[in-house]
Design a protein around this motif. Structure first.
Motif, PDB file in Angstrom:
ATOM      1  N   GLN A 177      -4.839  -3.755  -7.177  1.00 42.38           N
ATOM      2  CA  GLN A 177      -4.918  -2.304  -7.329  1.00 42.38           C
ATOM      3  C   GLN A 177      -5.782  -1.937  -8.527  1.00 42.38           C
ATOM      4  N   ARG A 180      -9.592  -1.887  -7.992  1.00 37.11           N
ATOM      5  CA  ARG A 180     -10.195  -0.795  -7.233  1.00 37.11           C
ATOM      6  C   ARG A 180     -10.494   0.418  -8.116  1.00 37.11           C
ATOM      7  N   GLY A 205     -12.715  -3.329  -1.581  1.00 37.05           N
ATOM      8  CA  GLY A 205     -12.872  -2.192  -2.479  1.00 37.05           C
ATOM      9  C   GLY A 205     -12.824  -2.552  -3.943  1.00 37.05           C
ATOM     10  N   ALA A 206     -12.803  -3.848  -4.281  1.00 38.08           N
ATOM     11  CA  ALA A 206     -12.777  -4.255  -5.683  1.00 38.08           C
ATOM     12  C   ALA A 206     -14.144  -4.004  -6.311  1.00 38.08           C
TER      13      ALA A 206
END
Length: 833
Positions: A177, A180, A205-206
């Motif tokens: 998390q 991102r 999405g990193a």
């Protein structure tokens, strides 16, 4: 004009400079003359030779501290930092520790002292400014083996932290998390760095870059873990600093051409382990115990090795092919080995000339192949290789005897397979940072071919620095430089500066560590400077031993700081750290450091400690700690608290300057201003050990003739003349004690005196010698000094060319001397010939 355009360097230019030649023709001829490259060689007298059209921009943080920049509207004032809540310092003392692989920074922030002279913490300790760019920090207590206080740590670094226990396993979602979100992510774990990298690569999405910091072995796993919160906060804060600015690189190219030097049997065994990826050639140094294989698998060179030089991708090997057997013609039929009655020919197929009795039966045995010829003239041959594996004894020559051999050269005893694994990886293109910056105009190495300072040449363990006295400089071979930085540490002027990281970045890391440590409630901070290889491994071994209960671990007030090499930081940054409030600066030396490095570091520490003691700072602020095992390190670290050090009552606020001497002056000024000694008890000058980069000169006024040769030789403008009067002046602040003036003085009238002068006269020019001017005996015009003319007359009085009127003319100015020559009736004139 056409004739002038046709001139060459070999032409006769005399007609073009005669009277009556048109100026434009003369100028055209002169341009052709001075276009010759012969006239474009620097004479070493050009001082301002750099490209000053390219300014070096000031770092943003340095501008932020400049009142003039704020007045001009170049920067905006930062918002006032929030005051930490009451009780933060106390709770931070129970926070967890973190070993850190800390990045460098340009941040410039005032650093309060960790303690007042009586040991009490200052009451006005400011909080560190908030980060301008969000950078999430993920901390983990490693399955609850570290007593981390997330709230206290978060308050210290101005971030709300969440404590994890299995961030690399069950709680990996929190890590994903964070990736991102915009901005870099700091992970307080280095053990699972590879795993985190793999997870990041697979996380959709990193976008956030990763940084890692070790807070476990450096403090979390220690018997002092519950008191190590301020240290862990400091390590986390330093991990948020921006990366150093990129520097130029040095490139290597290797096609994998490997030369193995040694006995044939051992060389072929080594070759078999790397020949699938490397192009192997063997240089035979005897057959060894078993001799070479019958099958010819690799090219074999023979003869007497005479030269070995170079680096990765460019090793030049020279040898004298003086053996009667030509290995290119030899078929390895073994007929000569069988025929030789003295057994002078081994299975390396070379003749041992010391054992040979000249029966020459081997020549007959090799009649068809014709590989043996005792009458063949020895030929000098050479070849270039990318890599060298040396199986000879360490004292064999020629070889690389320096402590740090060139990259691409390896010694192998036949047992350590890691050496061969490293060889296998060295095929392709490689880059390394150019670790140094050199400013010739600051260099005190030589003037007018006279050598003064040789500190960098003598200390370099890679033999990458050479003297170039005719050009008034030293030359650093970037291909041989291994980045130890010892040359920059001992350089008295800062002509050689460490570039990766730059000194300002390294100093700011120290400043941030000490600032955050104090703000979090820490006391008596100790900076433990260690290498990134063996030194860091010892720290990690000690942390693990502490976790297992067989060692105490790194004390709570000891902050480990990883350096590329321990010799890269010296006097200027050590004193700056003490000025910022460090109680001690400890350098950890292992078996990596060359002996001359340890001598150089010890000498610098003696200078710094003498300076601190002279200013009234009691205790031992600088230590060179030598440890080979984690047990040794543990014992030494526990002894650091045996002495109590006096530190400045108020921490320094200055920013580390790019120039070494500037940083040194800032540190000295702050330490002197904060000296615990009453003004009446402060000495006028502090004696320093020989070799210190600070001091004065003693001039023997009776011997000095004011020839001013020392003025032209001084690289730091410490010695100066007076255009208005025959005086020799000296500015002590500028003196680097290089010794050029001593070696240049023809009268041996100058001596060096290492010291630190504490009076304002240190910054001002003072007259160290003066004399009356000599006036021309004919016209009365002053043209020299009385002592110089008297000395010249005394030396030339007995010379046959300077008798009578000739000697009297030495007392005249240049104009009158010419007039007297032409007006004398007994002189032969050129016009009379």
């Amino acid at each position: 004009m056409q004739d002038a355009q046709a001139l060459t360097p070999q032409s006769d230019f005399t007609p073009f400079v005669a009277r009556g030649v048109a100026p434009e023709v003369r100028n055209a001829a002169m341009k052709k003359l001075f276009a010759d490259p012969h006239f474009n060689v620097m004479d070493g007298l050009d001082i301002y030779i750099e490209d000053y059209t390219q300014p070096t921009p000031l770092p943003a943080r340095l501008l932020q501290e400049m009142a003039s920049a704020r007045a001009l509207g170049l920067v905006q004032d930062e918002p006032a930092p929030a005051t930490p809540p009451q009780g933060t310092a106390a709770s931070a003392g129970e926070a967890a520790l973190a070993p850190v692989d800390v990045a460098q920074s340009h941040l410039c922030t005032a650093v309060p002292s960790p303690q007042a002279p009586d040991g009490a913490l200052p009451q006005d300790t400011p909080a560190p400014p908030p980060a301008t760019t969000p950078m999430p920090t993920l901390i983990c207590d490693c399955n609850q083996t570290m007593p981390l206080d997330a709230k206290a740590l978060g308050a210290a670094i101005h971030e709300e932290l969440t404590l994890h226990s299995t961030l690399c396993r069950r709680e990996a979602g929190a890590f994903q998390q964070a990736l991102r979100q915009p901005g870099e992510v700091v992970v307080a774990c280095t053990q699972e760095q590879r795993l985190f990298g793999e997870v990041a690569a697979q996380t959709e999405g990193a976008v956030a870059p990763l940084r890692f910091v070790n807070i476990r072995e450096t403090g979390g796993w220690s018997r002092d873990a519950r008191q190590a919160g301020p240290k862990i906060a400091a390590l986390l804060a330093a991990a948020h600093l921006p990366e150093p600015e990129p520097v130029p690189t040095v490139s290597f190219q290797s096609a994998g051409r490997l030369l193995i030097i040694g006995p044939v049997d051992a060389a072929e065994r080594a070759a078999a382990l790397v020949a699938d990826v490397l192009d192997v050639t063997v240089f035979a140094q005897g057959p060894g115990a078993a001799g070479g294989a019958q099958e010819r698998r690799y090219p074999v060179l023979g003869g007497r090795l005479t030269g070995l030089a170079g680096w990765l991708g460019a090793f030049d090997v020279e040898w004298r092919a003086d053996n009667p057997i030509d290995l290119d013609l030899c078929t390895r039929c073994n007929a000569c080995v069988e025929a030789c009655p003295e057994n002078a020919i081994g299975l390396d197929y070379q003749v041992d000339l010391a054992a040979c009795q000249s029966h020459r039966v081997c020549v007959k045995a090799c009649g068809v192949a014709g590989a043996i010829d005792f009458g063949r003239a020895a030929a000098v041959q050479s070849e270039r290789f990318d890599l060298v594996l040396d199986l000879r004894a360490p004292d064999a020559t020629p070889t690389f005897l320096q402590h740090a051999p060139p990259q691409g050269y390896f010694r192998w005893d036949g047992s350590e397979l890691a050496t061969l694994l490293r060889l296998r990886e060295l095929v392709g293109e490689f880059d390394k940072p150019r670790f140094f910056e050199y400013k010739q105009k600051l260099c005190a190495h030589s003037r007018n071919t006279t050598v003064g300072c040789r500190a960098c040449v003598d200390i370099c363990s890679a033999e990458a620095i050479a003297s170039d006295a005719p050009r008034q400089r030293i030359v650093v071979n970037p291909n041989l430089c291994v980045g130890c930085g010892a040359c920059t540490t001992v350089c008295p002027t800062g002509a050689l500066a460490y570039a990766y990281p730059r000194v300002a970045d390294q100093g700011q890391k120290f400043k941030t560590l000490l600032f955050t440590y104090v703000a979090a409630g820490g006391r008596d901070a100790v900076l433990l400077l260690h290498s990134q290889e063996r030194g860091q491994a010892l720290v990690q071994e000690l942390g693990r031993a502490a976790r297992l209960g067989v060692a105490r671990g790194v004390p709570a007030n000891v902050i480990p700081v990883a350096l590329w090499h321990t010799a890269s930081v010296g006097l200027d940054l050590w004193l700056a750290a003490v000025a910022y409030g460090a109680s001690q600066v400890v350098v950890l030396a292992t078996d990596e450091e060359a002996p001359q490095y340890l001598d150089g570091l010890q000498a610098q520490m003696e200078t710094a400690q003498a300076l601190l003691h002279g200013l009234g700072y009691t205790g031992t602020h600088l230590r060179l700690l030598r440890a080979g095992t984690a047990t040794d390190l543990d014992a030494h670290l526990q002894l650091l608290g045996a002495t109590r050090q006096r530190v400045p009552a108020q921490g320094a606020r200055f920013a580390i300057a790019p120039e070494k001497r500037s940083t040194l002056e800032l540190a000295i000024e702050h330490l002197a201003a904060q000296s615990p000694l009453p003004a009446s008890e402060r000495p006028e000058a502090i004696p320093l050990p020989p070799g210190a980069p600070l001091g004065t000169v003693q001039v023997n006024r009776d011997a000095c003739t004011l020839c001013l040769s020392c003025v032209s030789a001084c690289p730091a403008s410490a010695l100066q003349d007076n255009p208005q009067a025959p005086q020799l002046r000296f500015i002590e602040q500028n003196c680097v004690q290089c010794g050029l003036c001593v070696k240049t003085c023809p009268e041996d009238a100058i001596a060096l005196v290492p010291r630190l002068l504490l009076t304002p006269e240190r910054h001002q020019p003072r007259v160290v010698n003066e004399t009356a001017p000599w006036s021309c005996v004919r016209c009365g015009k002053p043209f020299g000094t009385f002592k110089a003319i008297e000395a010249m007359l005394g030396k030339l009085a007995g010379h046959p060319m300077f008798q009578g009127e000739a000697l009297e003319r030495l007392k005249m100015c240049g104009d009158c001397r010419v007039i007297d020559l032409y007006s004398a009736q007994n002189e032969t004139k050129v016009t009379d010939l």
